[in-house]
Write a protein that holds these residues in place. Structure first.
Motif, PDB file in Angstrom:
ATOM      1  N   LEU A  73       6.216 -20.410 -23.056  1.00  0.00           N
ATOM      2  CA  LEU A  73       4.896 -20.255 -22.995  1.00  0.00           C
ATOM      3  C   LEU A  73       4.508 -20.674 -21.513  1.00  0.00           C
ATOM      4  O   LEU A  73       3.751 -19.865 -20.743  1.00  0.00           O
ATOM      5  CB  LEU A  73       3.999 -21.595 -23.674  1.00  0.00           C
ATOM      6  N   VAL A  74       4.962 -21.702 -20.654  1.00  0.00           N
ATOM      7  CA  VAL A  74       4.916 -21.980 -19.397  1.00  0.00           C
ATOM      8  C   VAL A  74       5.351 -20.961 -18.422  1.00  0.00           C
ATOM      9  O   VAL A  74       4.587 -20.368 -17.446  1.00  0.00           O
ATOM     10  CB  VAL A  74       5.333 -23.384 -18.998  1.00  0.00           C
ATOM     11  N   ALA A  75       6.565 -20.656 -18.812  1.00  0.00           N
ATOM     12  CA  ALA A  75       7.079 -19.477 -17.917  1.00  0.00           C
ATOM     13  C   ALA A  75       6.620 -18.159 -17.895  1.00  0.00           C
ATOM     14  O   ALA A  75       6.274 -17.788 -16.719  1.00  0.00           O
ATOM     15  CB  ALA A  75       8.573 -19.540 -18.355  1.00  0.00           C
ATOM     16  N   VAL A  76       6.264 -17.823 -19.168  1.00  0.00           N
ATOM     17  CA  VAL A  76       5.469 -16.338 -19.010  1.00  0.00           C
ATOM     18  C   VAL A  76       4.076 -16.501 -18.379  1.00  0.00           C
ATOM     19  O   VAL A  76       3.797 -15.377 -17.646  1.00  0.00           O
ATOM     20  CB  VAL A  76       5.499 -15.985 -20.680  1.00  0.00           C
ATOM     21  N   MET A  77       3.321 -17.347 -18.778  1.00  0.00           N
ATOM     22  CA  MET A  77       1.907 -17.563 -18.225  1.00  0.00           C
ATOM     23  C   MET A  77       2.218 -17.682 -16.583  1.00  0.00           C
ATOM     24  O   MET A  77       1.043 -17.167 -15.964  1.00  0.00           O
ATOM     25  CB  MET A  77       1.205 -18.838 -18.923  1.00  0.00           C
ATOM     26  N   ILE A  78       3.142 -18.463 -15.964  1.00  0.00           N
ATOM     27  CA  ILE A  78       3.187 -18.656 -14.421  1.00  0.00           C
ATOM     28  C   ILE A  78       3.760 -17.249 -13.994  1.00  0.00           C
ATOM     29  O   ILE A  78       3.171 -16.572 -12.682  1.00  0.00           O
ATOM     30  CB  ILE A  78       4.010 -19.806 -14.268  1.00  0.00           C
ATOM     31  N   LEU A  79       4.829 -16.742 -14.540  1.00  0.00           N
ATOM     32  CA  LEU A  79       4.964 -15.354 -13.976  1.00  0.00           C
ATOM     33  C   LEU A  79       4.342 -14.145 -14.011  1.00  0.00           C
ATOM     34  O   LEU A  79       4.393 -13.374 -13.396  1.00  0.00           O
ATOM     35  CB  LEU A  79       6.503 -15.207 -14.584  1.00  0.00           C
ATOM     36  N   ARG A  80       3.639 -14.288 -15.298  1.00  0.00           N
ATOM     37  CA  ARG A  80       2.783 -13.053 -15.673  1.00  0.00           C
ATOM     38  C   ARG A  80       1.488 -13.483 -16.457  1.00  0.00           C
ATOM     39  O   ARG A  80       1.520 -13.217 -17.529  1.00  0.00           O
ATOM     40  CB  ARG A  80       3.641 -12.224 -16.600  1.00  0.00           C
ATOM     41  N   PRO A  81       0.660 -14.038 -15.572  1.00  0.00           N
ATOM     42  CA  PRO A  81      -0.481 -14.570 -16.179  1.00  0.00           C
ATOM     43  C   PRO A  81      -1.414 -13.682 -16.985  1.00  0.00           C
ATOM     44  O   PRO A  81      -2.346 -13.841 -17.849  1.00  0.00           O
ATOM     45  CB  PRO A  81      -1.382 -15.067 -14.855  1.00  0.00           C
ATOM     46  N   GLN A  82      -1.180 -12.475 -16.595  1.00  0.00           N
ATOM     47  CA  GLN A  82      -2.105 -11.386 -17.270  1.00  0.00           C
ATOM     48  C   GLN A  82      -1.654 -11.024 -18.816  1.00  0.00           C
ATOM     49  O   GLN A  82      -2.008 -10.126 -19.409  1.00  0.00           O
ATOM     50  CB  GLN A  82      -2.394 -10.138 -16.549  1.00  0.00           C
ATOM     51  N   GLY A  83      -0.401 -11.573 -19.123  1.00  0.00           N
ATOM     52  CA  GLY A  83       0.125 -11.362 -20.256  1.00  0.00           C
ATOM     53  C   GLY A  83       1.169 -10.102 -20.375  1.00  0.00           C
ATOM     54  O   GLY A  83       1.363  -9.465 -19.099  1.00  0.00           O
ATOM     55  N   LEU A  84       2.069  -9.975 -21.372  1.00  0.00           N
ATOM     56  CA  LEU A  84       3.174  -8.841 -21.162  1.00  0.00           C
ATOM     57  C   LEU A  84       2.605  -7.545 -21.077  1.00  0.00           C
ATOM     58  O   LEU A  84       3.197  -6.544 -20.184  1.00  0.00           O
ATOM     59  CB  LEU A  84       4.046  -8.980 -22.312  1.00  0.00           C
ATOM     60  N   VAL A  85       1.785  -7.351 -21.942  1.00  0.00           N
ATOM     61  CA  VAL A  85       1.031  -5.957 -21.660  1.00  0.00           C
ATOM     62  C   VAL A  85      -0.350  -6.048 -21.847  1.00  0.00           C
ATOM     63  O   VAL A  85      -0.839  -5.836 -22.758  1.00  0.00           O
ATOM     64  CB  VAL A  85       1.439  -4.734 -22.807  1.00  0.00           C
ATOM     65  N   PRO A  86      -1.120  -6.186 -20.653  1.00  0.00           N
ATOM     66  CA  PRO A  86      -2.467  -6.350 -20.444  1.00  0.00           C
ATOM     67  C   PRO A  86      -3.218  -4.765 -20.742  1.00  0.00           C
ATOM     68  O   PRO A  86      -2.565  -3.924 -20.606  1.00  0.00           O
ATOM     69  CB  PRO A  86      -2.700  -6.967 -19.246  1.00  0.00           C
ATOM     70  N   SER A  87      -4.386  -5.050 -21.240  1.00  0.00           N
ATOM     71  CA  SER A  87      -5.151  -3.991 -20.966  1.00  0.00           C
ATOM     72  C   SER A  87      -5.562  -3.549 -19.426  1.00  0.00           C
ATOM     73  O   SER A  87      -5.212  -4.115 -18.615  1.00  0.00           O
ATOM     74  CB  SER A  87      -6.568  -3.883 -21.575  1.00  0.00           C
ATOM     75  N   ARG A  88      -5.651  -2.197 -19.262  1.00  0.00           N
ATOM     76  CA  ARG A  88      -5.502  -1.685 -17.869  1.00  0.00           C
ATOM     77  C   ARG A  88      -6.736  -2.201 -17.230  1.00  0.00           C
ATOM     78  O   ARG A  88      -6.232  -2.841 -15.980  1.00  0.00           O
ATOM     79  CB  ARG A  88      -5.609  -0.263 -17.725  1.00  0.00           C
ATOM     80  N   ARG A  89      -7.897  -2.438 -17.800  1.00  0.00           N
ATOM     81  CA  ARG A  89      -8.892  -3.129 -17.123  1.00  0.00           C
ATOM     82  C   ARG A  89      -8.462  -4.377 -16.462  1.00  0.00           C
ATOM     83  O   ARG A  89      -8.783  -4.757 -15.401  1.00  0.00           O
ATOM     84  CB  ARG A  89     -10.060  -2.852 -18.035  1.00  0.00           C
ATOM     85  N   ARG A  90      -8.178  -5.205 -17.570  1.00  0.00           N
ATOM     86  CA  ARG A  90      -7.721  -6.470 -17.406  1.00  0.00           C
ATOM     87  C   ARG A  90      -6.734  -6.879 -16.279  1.00  0.00           C
ATOM     88  O   ARG A  90      -6.870  -7.620 -15.548  1.00  0.00           O
ATOM     89  CB  ARG A  90      -7.268  -7.258 -18.688  1.00  0.00           C
ATOM     90  N   ALA A  91      -5.695  -5.971 -16.214  1.00  0.00           N
ATOM     91  CA  ALA A  91      -4.469  -5.822 -15.222  1.00  0.00           C
ATOM     92  C   ALA A  91      -5.375  -5.776 -13.887  1.00  0.00           C
ATOM     93  O   ALA A  91      -4.866  -6.478 -12.484  1.00  0.00           O
ATOM     94  CB  ALA A  91      -3.512  -4.870 -15.389  1.00  0.00           C
ATOM     95  N   ARG A  92      -6.586  -4.856 -13.795  1.00  0.00           N
ATOM     96  CA  ARG A  92      -6.955  -4.689 -12.315  1.00  0.00           C
ATOM     97  C   ARG A  92      -7.448  -5.878 -11.942  1.00  0.00           C
ATOM     98  O   ARG A  92      -7.594  -6.331 -10.832  1.00  0.00           O
ATOM     99  CB  ARG A  92      -7.680  -3.150 -12.481  1.00  0.00           C
TER     100      ARG A  92
END
Lengths: 379, 323
Positions: free
Chosen positions: A344-363
């Motif tokens: 949980l900690v590792a994924v959130m620090i490396l990729r806070p937007q999640g594994l497959v974010p929505s495109r709008r969210r990623a931007r």
């Protein structure tokens, strides 16, 4: 790792999907759905290695699939609350428990509520509320709970919502444990009803042995819910949620009634949670308070956030990973919570937007990161 | 409903409530300070407290202190346990900040992500004591309740005449200790130069950094102070309850956060008021109705207070306090 991610980004899967002809999109979708229905019988190498019952200690594959799909329903529901409307709900397990308890309390001959109804109206000992009637009861119960919890708390600041909902989840569990003469207390309720169906081989269509039928039922419900959630996301309500998530003050200046739409999101999320709980309770045919611990709420939130909040497919992926991986690696059962925390900690620090974010969210994330960097450079 | 039960034991219940509330209040300080400065609920703070209780147990075990130790040993072991617990808890809090929050701050991630990494850190810390250390060292680590030796023997110091209420030395230590620590912290934040920096960042981070306040250092300071207070709470908790467990932090943390919100989050004095209020309400309600519903009373009180006074009893004001 980053190279793989870059390669994945280079594919621009989302754009390609939108650009593809309608026929292709329908064909791919039908293929995926057909494959999903075939999964319990999966036997083609090398895909069969994903089965969880390869060793004798493994868990039943179809049951695992069922649990994955139930948690996917939860994730889609919670995604409406967290991902779309941006409300942190840490008590989602409360709605899940309400759904499971509704069907147990009204549908089981073992339940004190049904017992009271029997003696009040002079019904026979075998009488209980029919399964089909239990579904609307469960939905209405969780809907009411969502509105009751949301109405006083959604006017508060977002952070308080987290703690109040966390408390709500605990209250539901403690109530179920302590009200002996309504819920049988810690002993739980047995003989939770199953959906009606033709008898096959002398057994009910839905029984404890043929788990794949439960999986197909849950999958059908899930597909329906995904369809509805997609429609909702792109409706006027969905756009209102988005505006509230981005900037509530700006949204209310533009005439979006913040409280009303937040309450909608909360109520819809609660209903889906209750529905998932209903399926779970019915399959288990047994409901007890300890099945609804607070940790489950954290797991649900983690599914949505790890997968990529705001994106239904992200939530589905998160639900799949966080349900499937622990079942696949059952041998390390004592280490699972530890690994979960680290991941949980590792994924959130490396990729806070999640594994497959929505495109709008990623931007949005990209934007915020630049702002943070610029602010740091200024100082 | 058993009001007679409450009225007959009112003195005793009040004392219990204040004892319980003092511990809640000390833990609540950590939540309230971090929230005041960063607008963040530090979900790992409950585990910072839990690490403190284990440190106390560790110090007692290393020194071989038991309930039959001599006076010198009792004072020495308790003081050493206090210092060790404060250091261990402050260190844990600082480590959580470094690992889980700082990288996200650099990326400008939204508040939700901070909560998730906080929950992740909390799980990791719980599992370190429940599983990892058990794997390497065996008992007392593991998923069971562990006894902490009652080094400080409970003795009645004096009896309040009229109500015939016995006040023991441990009660005095807990209540006085908690109040002394809170007054010290309040003075530090309101009077010292570093404290002024904390208030400045709480009020307006951007302006504060223009005025030469090092924001990163203030954040670290806040985590260290909150952690140290949780360490004190951990010692007092073990003195009162003589036990610890790997997941002991969860419910205490939840109550302490409730106390912080009740008193007005971001407000140091609010933490004291909220903690004592919550402790007393819990004990009274348990006496009137049933103690198996204790946690439900706490949350009902929280919801009711938030409905009528959304900023808590004293209001939110780490930054707005008289400068």
């Amino acid at each position: 790792m980053s190279q793989i991610l870059d390669a994945y980004r280079g594919l621009k899967l989302g754009d390609r999907w939108d650009g593809a002809p309608k026929v292709v999109r329908w064909a791919v979708m039908l293929l995926v759905i057909a494959f999903a229905f075939y999964l319990p019988y999966l036997n083609i190498l090398p895909f069969a290695y994903i089965r969880t019952d390869l060793s004798s200690t493994g868990s039943d594959w179809a049951s695992v699939l069922f649990l994955i799909v139930v948690y996917m329903i939860v994730a889609v529901g919670l995604n409406v609350v967290i991902g779309l409307a941006g409300l942190l709900d840490l008590g989602y397990v409360g709605f899940y428990a309400l759904g499971a308890y509704s069907i147990a309390l009204f549908g089981s001959t073992n339940s004190p509520v049904v017992g009271a109804l029997q003696s009040r109206f002079g019904f026979s000992e075998e009488w209980a509320v029919p399964f089909a009637v239990c579904i609307p009861i469960a939905i209405v119960m969780s809907l009411i709970a969502g509105v009751f919890l949301g109405a006083p708390t959604l006017r508060l600041r977002g952070d308080y919502l987290a703690i109040v909902t966390l408390g709500f989840g605990e209250i539901i569990r403690i109530t179920a444990r302590n009200l002996d003469n309504v819920t049988n207390g810690a002993a739980g309720i047995t003989q939770v009803p199953v959906p009606p169906g033709p008898e096959i081989d002398g057994r009910n269509f839905f029984n404890t042995i043929d788990a794949e039928r439960w999986y197909w039922l849950a999958l059908t419900v899930l597909l329906l819910i995904i369809f509805l959630a997609r429609r909702l996301e792109h409706s006027r309500v969905g756009r209102a949620w988005l505006a509230i998530r981005e900037d509530e003050d700006a949204a209310s200046v533009m005439g979006v009634a913040g409280f009303k739409f937040k309450l909608w999101a909360f109520a819809i999320g609660a209903t889906l949670g209750g529905l998932a709980g209903l399926l779970f309770g019915s399959k288990q045919q047994y409901v007890e308070p300890n099945a609804f611990m607070v940790n489950l709420s954290f797991l649900f939130v983690a599914m949505v956030v790890i997968g990529g909040s705001g994106n239904i497919f992200g939530a589905l992926l998160g639900a799949f990973l966080l349900t499937y991986l622990p079942e696949r690696f059952r041998a390390f059962v004592d280490w699972r919570p530890f690994a979960f925390g680290v991941a949980l900690v590792a994924v959130m620090i490396l990729r806070p937007q999640g594994l497959v974010p929505s495109r709008r969210r990623a931007r949005e994330f990209e934007d915020r990161r630049h702002e943070a960097e610029e602010a740091a450079a200024d100082v | 409903m058993d009001f007679d039960n409450l009225i007959n034991g009112l003195d005793r219940a009040t004392l219990d409530g204040i004892t319980r509330g003092s511990i809640y209040a000390l833990v609540a300080l950590g939540y309230t300070m971090v929230y005041g400065v960063m607008k963040l609920i530090n979900f790992a703070h409950s585990e910072v407290f839990m690490v403190g209780t284990w440190t106390v147990l560790g110090v007692y075990t290393v020194l071989g202190a038991t309930s039959s130790s001599g006076t010198g040993m009792v004072i020495g072991a308790t003081l050493l346990a206090l210092i060790a617990a404060m250091l261990a808890s402050a260190g844990t809090a600082l480590a959580v900040e470094r690992i889980a929050y700082r990288p996200l701050r650099k990326k400008g991630a939204p508040a939700l992500i901070f909560l998730i990494t906080g929950i992740g850190c909390s799980m990791v810390l719980v599992e370190v004591f429940g599983q990892v250390l058990k794997y390497f060292f065996g008992p007392p680590f593991g998923r069971v309740l562990v006894n902490v030796p009652a080094v400080l023997e409970t003795k009645t110091v004096f009896t309040i005449p009229g109500v015939d209420l016995a006040i023991s030395n441990t009660r005095i230590l807990i209540i006085v200790g908690a109040i002394v620590m809170m007054v010290a912290l309040d003075t530090f934040v309101n009077k010292s130069r570093l404290g002024r920096g904390v208030r400045a960042v709480a009020q307006d981070p951007d302006t504060a950094s223009l005025m030469g306040v090092n924001q990163e250092r203030v954040i670290m300071l806040v985590f260290v102070l909150g952690g140290a207070m949780a360490g004190v709470a951990a010692l007092l908790f073990t003195i009162q309850y003589d036990s610890t467990k790997f997941d002991i932090g969860f419910i205490i943390g939840l109550k302490a956060f409730t106390a912080a919100v009740l008193g007005g989050i971001g407000n140091l004095r609010g933490a004291l008021v909220g903690g004592l209020f919550l402790g007393i309400v819990e004990v009274y309600a348990s006496a009137i109705w049933d103690s198996s519903w204790t946690n439900v009373y706490a949350f009902v009180v929280l919801v009711v207070v938030l409905m009528f006074r959304p900023t808590g009893i004293l209001g939110e004001s780490l930054g707005k306090a008289r400068a």
